[in-house]
Scaffold this motif. Sequence first.
Motif, PDB file in Angstrom:
ATOM      1  N   GLY A 175     -63.915  -4.001  39.899  1.00  0.00           N
ATOM      2  CA  GLY A 175     -62.519  -3.990  39.967  1.00  0.00           C
ATOM      3  C   GLY A 175     -62.088  -3.586  41.642  1.00  0.00           C
ATOM      4  O   GLY A 175     -63.127  -3.507  42.364  1.00  0.00           O
ATOM      5  N   PRO A 176     -60.872  -3.319  41.568  1.00  0.00           N
ATOM      6  CA  PRO A 176     -60.353  -3.062  42.981  1.00  0.00           C
ATOM      7  C   PRO A 176     -61.024  -1.546  43.678  1.00  0.00           C
ATOM      8  O   PRO A 176     -61.493  -0.869  42.842  1.00  0.00           O
ATOM      9  N   LEU A 177     -61.260  -1.886  44.814  1.00  0.00           N
ATOM     10  CA  LEU A 177     -62.237  -0.948  45.738  1.00  0.00           C
ATOM     11  C   LEU A 177     -61.490  -0.614  46.919  1.00  0.00           C
ATOM     12  O   LEU A 177     -60.941  -1.478  47.373  1.00  0.00           O
ATOM     13  N   SER A 178     -61.729   0.702  47.548  1.00  0.00           N
ATOM     14  CA  SER A 178     -61.333   1.024  48.917  1.00  0.00           C
ATOM     15  C   SER A 178     -62.271   0.681  49.820  1.00  0.00           C
ATOM     16  O   SER A 178     -63.310   0.588  49.357  1.00  0.00           O
ATOM     17  N   SER A 192     -63.857  -2.416  56.835  1.00  0.00           N
ATOM     18  CA  SER A 192     -62.128  -2.181  56.894  1.00  0.00           C
ATOM     19  C   SER A 192     -61.722  -3.305  57.586  1.00  0.00           C
ATOM     20  O   SER A 192     -60.564  -3.943  57.254  1.00  0.00           O
ATOM     21  N   SER A 193     -62.249  -3.618  58.853  1.00  0.00           N
ATOM     22  CA  SER A 193     -61.676  -4.545  59.568  1.00  0.00           C
ATOM     23  C   SER A 193     -61.929  -5.873  58.915  1.00  0.00           C
ATOM     24  O   SER A 193     -61.040  -7.048  59.075  1.00  0.00           O
ATOM     25  N   LEU A 194     -63.037  -6.225  58.183  1.00  0.00           N
ATOM     26  CA  LEU A 194     -63.148  -7.457  57.394  1.00  0.00           C
ATOM     27  C   LEU A 194     -61.990  -7.768  56.175  1.00  0.00           C
ATOM     28  O   LEU A 194     -61.590  -8.594  56.240  1.00  0.00           O
ATOM     29  N   GLY A 209     -54.676   1.399  50.653  1.00  0.00           N
ATOM     30  CA  GLY A 209     -56.105   1.797  50.502  1.00  0.00           C
ATOM     31  C   GLY A 209     -56.990   1.162  49.485  1.00  0.00           C
ATOM     32  O   GLY A 209     -58.040   1.322  49.382  1.00  0.00           O
ATOM     33  N   ILE A 210     -56.287   0.090  48.811  1.00  0.00           N
ATOM     34  CA  ILE A 210     -57.149  -0.417  47.575  1.00  0.00           C
ATOM     35  C   ILE A 210     -57.099  -1.793  47.712  1.00  0.00           C
ATOM     36  O   ILE A 210     -55.893  -2.545  47.808  1.00  0.00           O
ATOM     37  N   TYR A 211     -57.971  -2.427  47.618  1.00  0.00           N
ATOM     38  CA  TYR A 211     -58.109  -4.088  47.666  1.00  0.00           C
ATOM     39  C   TYR A 211     -58.651  -4.759  46.352  1.00  0.00           C
ATOM     40  O   TYR A 211     -59.552  -4.041  45.750  1.00  0.00           O
ATOM     41  N   HIS A 212     -58.135  -5.955  46.183  1.00  0.00           N
ATOM     42  CA  HIS A 212     -58.514  -6.563  44.913  1.00  0.00           C
ATOM     43  C   HIS A 212     -58.829  -7.952  45.432  1.00  0.00           C
ATOM     44  O   HIS A 212     -58.616  -8.626  46.460  1.00  0.00           O
ATOM     45  N   LEU A 213     -59.535  -8.770  44.486  1.00  0.00           N
ATOM     46  CA  LEU A 213     -59.903 -10.002  44.572  1.00  0.00           C
ATOM     47  C   LEU A 213     -59.061 -11.018  44.127  1.00  0.00           C
ATOM     48  O   LEU A 213     -58.327 -10.758  43.165  1.00  0.00           O
TER      49      LEU A 213
END
Length: 241
Positions: A175-178, A192-194, A209-213
Amino acid sequence: MPIQSETKLYAPIKHFFEQRGYTVRGEVKHCDLVAIRGDEPPLIVELKKSFNIPLLVQGIDRLRLTQDVYVAFELPNKGKAPHRLQWEDIRRLCRMLGLGVLTVQFYKRKQPTVDLVCEPTPYTLRHNKRASGKLMTEFHERSGDYNVGGSSQQKLMTAYREKSLHCAYLMQQHGPLSPRKLREMTSNMNVSSLLQQNYYRWFIRQSRGIYHLTPGGEKALLEYAHVVTAFPSVTIPSSLP
């Protein structure tokens, strides 16, 4: 019958160098084949269906990266040197240019054979250490050999694409991750840059600070399933919030 594509040369030449203790990768920083053995400088092979001037020019250009550069092509009909030359003419020309030469002979009922026509000789052209360093970094940061040397007009599995896939895979699994958690799970200090650059549009920031697909990321995991299956299973580090 002559080969239809230089990609046919890749497998036998890869085997040739693997038998000599090299690790081989295809299509690394625009080089058809790169081989590395231990701490030795990289070895580069450029592939063409036949011996021609563009092949020599390509080989000379690769001398900016390493002094061990070979040009490779299919052995002409009946084993004669191309362009009505003698094999000694080919050797002399390529030695003057600082290039090694390999030929591949194909058979109907047995495996192809690779012949070393001549080894590369030291060349005085100054090496581009920065470009050579990038070549070796790209090589070592790839987890496997997912490209066929000589390929063109198709997507290549670069180290950057592989790292992006790894992040996408972990998001699919957990799931969503930092960025902090992904950095811990992948050991990629540039994660982080990616995520921020998001070159392939596979990620979306769900909250601070949380990213999802994204759906595009899900599609990429299916498209590159042969790469994804090699990723190890990782649990979310309990030490992180």
